[in-house]
Motif scaffolding. Structure first.
Motif, short mmCIF file in Angstrom:
data_model
loop_
_atom_site.label_atom_id
_atom_site.label_comp_id
_atom_site.label_asym_id
_atom_site.label_seq_id
_atom_site.Cartn_x
_atom_site.Cartn_y
_atom_site.Cartn_z
N ILE A 22 -33.16 -36.11 -37.53
CA ILE A 22 -32.18 -36.09 -38.63
C ILE A 22 -31.50 -34.72 -38.69
CG2 ILE A 22 -31.96 -36.15 -41.15
CD1 ILE A 22 -34.04 -38.41 -41.11
N VAL A 23 -32.30 -33.67 -38.50
CA VAL A 23 -31.72 -32.32 -38.49
C VAL A 23 -30.84 -32.13 -37.25
CG1 VAL A 23 -32.29 -29.88 -38.22
CG2 VAL A 23 -33.49 -31.26 -39.91
N GLY A 24 -31.29 -32.61 -36.11
CA GLY A 24 -30.53 -32.39 -34.88
C GLY A 24 -29.33 -33.32 -34.75
N GLY A 25 -29.48 -34.53 -35.24
CA GLY A 25 -28.42 -35.53 -35.07
C GLY A 25 -28.95 -36.72 -34.30
N THR A 26 -28.71 -37.94 -34.82
CA THR A 26 -29.36 -39.12 -34.23
C THR A 26 -28.48 -39.88 -33.25
OG1 THR A 26 -28.62 -40.40 -36.13
CG2 THR A 26 -30.84 -39.53 -36.23
N ALA A 27 -27.21 -39.52 -33.16
CA ALA A 27 -26.30 -40.33 -32.35
C ALA A 27 -26.36 -40.00 -30.86
CB ALA A 27 -24.87 -40.17 -32.86
N HIS A 28 -26.83 -38.80 -30.52
CA HIS A 28 -26.80 -38.34 -29.13
C HIS A 28 -28.19 -37.87 -28.74
CE1 HIS A 28 -25.45 -35.61 -25.80
NE2 HIS A 28 -24.59 -36.59 -25.62
N PRO A 57 -32.17 -34.98 -31.17
CA PRO A 57 -33.60 -34.78 -31.40
C PRO A 57 -34.18 -33.61 -30.59
CG PRO A 57 -33.13 -36.95 -30.43
CD PRO A 57 -31.83 -36.35 -30.78
N VAL A 58 -33.64 -33.38 -29.40
CA VAL A 58 -34.14 -32.26 -28.59
C VAL A 58 -33.87 -30.95 -29.32
CG1 VAL A 58 -33.85 -30.99 -26.42
CG2 VAL A 58 -33.87 -33.50 -26.41
N LEU A 59 -32.62 -30.77 -29.79
CA LEU A 59 -32.25 -29.56 -30.52
C LEU A 59 -33.06 -29.43 -31.80
CD1 LEU A 59 -28.35 -29.41 -30.34
CD2 LEU A 59 -29.98 -27.70 -29.52
N GLY A 60 -33.13 -30.53 -32.54
CA GLY A 60 -33.87 -30.53 -33.81
C GLY A 60 -35.32 -30.11 -33.59
N PHE A 82 -36.75 -26.73 -35.13
CA PHE A 82 -37.76 -27.00 -36.14
C PHE A 82 -39.14 -26.54 -35.66
CE2 PHE A 82 -36.73 -30.16 -39.59
CZ PHE A 82 -37.65 -29.63 -40.47
N GLY A 83 -39.46 -26.93 -34.44
CA GLY A 83 -40.77 -26.63 -33.87
C GLY A 83 -40.98 -25.13 -33.75
N PRO A 110 -25.10 -34.95 -42.61
CA PRO A 110 -25.86 -36.14 -42.22
C PRO A 110 -25.79 -36.47 -40.73
CG PRO A 110 -24.01 -36.69 -43.67
CD PRO A 110 -24.09 -35.22 -43.62
N ALA A 111 -24.80 -35.92 -40.03
CA ALA A 111 -24.75 -36.17 -38.59
C ALA A 111 -25.50 -35.10 -37.81
CB ALA A 111 -23.30 -36.27 -38.12
N GLY A 112 -26.20 -34.20 -38.52
CA GLY A 112 -27.05 -33.21 -37.86
C GLY A 112 -26.29 -32.10 -37.16
#
Ligand code: ADP
Ligand code: MG
Lengths: 320, 243
Positions: free
Chosen positions: A251-257, A261-264, A268-269, A300-302
């Motif tokens: 959600i933080v990184g963006g779910t469309a691409h 999730p990798v960036l998020g 985050f990690g 919302p698009a991260g």
């Protein structure tokens, strides 16, 4: 191969070479110990996004699949004395099967009902493990690390590299799905499931594929935990943290691409490791909560969405 | 009616928690026919086509298409057999461009199992041009006006290359000229052999277009006949004017 495809694989190779170089150069084991955790979340967030991001089915039970993977590895070690590679494959297989079964039972449910069902799966599975003596039951189990071969410097460095490999594999799988007809079908499901069916999309089949692949990747990410931690108990193997973070990071990184999730997960990690190392681990939860609120409300698009907006604006400003 | 029907509905019953939305519906549609389906709001028109297209399961009755029972067949398989429909309340794939909206049925029906770029994009563009949506091909579907959304509904249904096209109030909100355009398009499609079921509140359009009209009221067929017969039918008049 397309140009974008070539770029992806060059990038992936560069990441793996960099990781290999880091194991040769850096002496402090801590970097690899912490890096392992961050990368595990890269796999989990990427896996979560295949179902949650592409298809819009929010899985609250990531911990079920991670825990299944960890305990599949424990069984592989205890019963078969299997090497790490076999542990991971077995874990992926078991967790994939769990994903398929969960999907078959729950994917007919829409929205929040599906999410609640995934929580139930996590609880049922943890209860099952707690009562299974062979894998230590509720008290947990000690796993002996194999003798250090000295390959890649140390066992921790080797585990780090395994997680790098799993991260690259997860991103590659997510990307392949995303740009294929399956990805388009999953997006159609997320946007409007009945319209998707009416356009010839076999929605249940696609959701099952996504759920199985997602589960298998989560299980694979959980498998190395057995030898990484060397002491495993159900409460930590099925930690709620997995479920929360695997959802928060995309959600933080963006779910469309796939890169979202990798960036998020990287952001985050890393932040989590820094906060818990320098301040306190209690503060971690707060950091997660605040970041989630900021992104859900403000972007919302991260991160990927913000980036695209910025790039579009720049392109717009550049032309007359 | 000569020969076997393309679609036949037999004794169809659909209930919503006790409320009978369709009771004992019987009808048959011949290949190549233009059938109008009229009836006041809430009479069950949309429910009927939801049963035919597979989004709803009827409690009783059978649906036959091209000679085979499809009553329990999943919706996506019916679309692949050639039944396509538009939604009365537009249901675009909002996160996709207008063009990509059409790529979904093209990927999953007409160009299924084929490797990339076998002309699907060209086919989508041709359909958009036909509907007057060509300039908006790259726009996000979520950003379209209501009128354009209705056109997209029809274009997306056509992208599934139907043998039976069901249009559910596709003309609501369209201007007079736009209604003529859509009518002309449906005529052309019908001339190529596509069977059309038109649900429409715009009487002039449905009466001009249809060879035969069926009128539903409270889940029952109350009248059936040629457009002229329907206009003169007292039951139809009562249903429309209110008892
Ligand atoms: N999913 C549903 N759940 C409950 N009632 C419904 C549902 N769909 C339709 N209905 C009811 O069935 C009746 C017929 O509706 P509908 O088929 O939409 O009518 P029409 O398309 O002719 O205006 C209405 O009374 C409507 O309220
Ligand atoms: Mg209706």
């Amino acid at each position: 191969m397309t140009r974008a495809g070539a770029k992806f694989w060059v990038g992936a190779a560069a990441v793996m070479l960099l990781a290999l170089a880091a194991t040769a150069i850096l002496k402090n084991e801590y970097w690899f110990y912490a890096g392992f955790v961050v990368l595990q979340f890269v796999v989990l967030a990427t896996a979560w996004n295949i179902l949650g991001g592409y298809a819009g089915y929010v899985n609250f039970g990531t911990s079920a699949f991670v825990g299944a993977g960890t305990y599949a590895a424990i069984v592989a070690i205890k019963a078969l004395a299997a090497p790490l590679g076999v542990q991971i494959l077995l874990a992926a297989g078991i967790a994939g099967l769990l994903g398929f079964a969960t999907g078959l039972l729950t994917l007919r449910l829409r929205g929040i009902f599906f999410s609640i069902a995934t929580v139930a799966v996590a609880i049922v599975l943890e209860t099952f493990i707690v009562n299974w003596r062979f894998v230590g039951g509720s008290t947990g189990i000690q796993i002996l690390r194999p003798v250090d071969t000295g390959l890649f410097g140390s066992y921790t460095k080797m585990l780090f590299l395994v997680m790098v490999g799993l991260s690259v594999a997860a991103a590659a799988i997510a990307r392949t799905l995303e740009i294929s007809w399956i990805g388009r079908g999953l997006r159609a499901v997320r946007d409007n499931e009945e319209a998707a069916e009416s356009c010839g999309v076999p929605t249940l089949r696609l959701k099952l594929i996504a759920c199985t692949i997602s589960g298998a990747l989560m299980g694979a990410a959980g498998a190395p935990m057995a030898v990484y931690q060397s002491y495993i108990e159900p409460a930590s193997a099925f930690s709620l943290n997995y479920s929360i973070l695997a959802l928060a990071m995309p959600i933080v990184g963006g779910t469309a691409h796939w890169s979202g999730p990798v960036l998020g997960a990287l952001l985050f990690g890393t932040l989590q490791q820094v906060v818990s190392a320098t301040i306190s681990s209690e503060l971690n939860r707060l950091v997660i909560g605040v970041m989630l609120i900021v992104f859900v409300v403000g972007a919302p698009a991260g991160i990927v969405g913000l980036w695209r907006k910025w790039a579009a604006k720049r392109a717009g400003a550049g032309s007359p | 009616m000569n020969g076997a029907p393309l679609l036949s509905v037999e004794g169809l019953v659909k209930r919503f928690a006790g409320f009978v939305a369709l009771s004992e519906i019987r009808l048959a549609v011949a290949p190549g026919e233009r059938l109008g389906l009229i009836g006041p709001n809430g009479s069950g028109k949309t429910t009927l086509i939801n049963c035919v297209s597979g989004l709803l399961r009827p409690e009783q009755g059978a649906i036959l298409y091209d000679g085979r029972a499809i009553t329990r067949m999943p919706a996506f398989e019916r679309t692949r057999l050639g039944i396509a429909r538009s939604f009365q309340i537009p249901r675009p794939f909002r996160s996709m461009s207008v063009l990509e909206n059409l790529m979904v049925p093209l990927d999953y029906v007409a160009h299924r199992g084929q490797l990339r770029d076998t002309g699907a994009q060209d086919e989508a563009m041709a359909l958009l041009a036909q509907m007057g949506l060509a300039e908006k091909a790259q726009a996000f579907a979520g950003s379209l006006t209501q009128v354009d959304l209705r056109k997209l509904e029809l274009a997306r249904a056509l992208a599934a290359r139907p043998k039976l096209l069901i249009s559910d109030e596709a003309m609501a909100g369209l201007s007079g000229a736009e209604i003529e355009e859509v009518l002309a398009l449906l005529w052309r499609l019908n001339e190529t052999g596509i069977t059309v079921i038109m649900i429409e509140h715009i009487m002039s359009a449905v009466m001009r277009f249809s060879q035969r009209v069926i009128c539903l009221d409270a889940g029952k067929i109350i009248a059936e006949g040629t457009p002229t017969q329907m206009v003169e039918n007292p039951e139809v008049r009562r249903a429309y004017l209110g008892a």
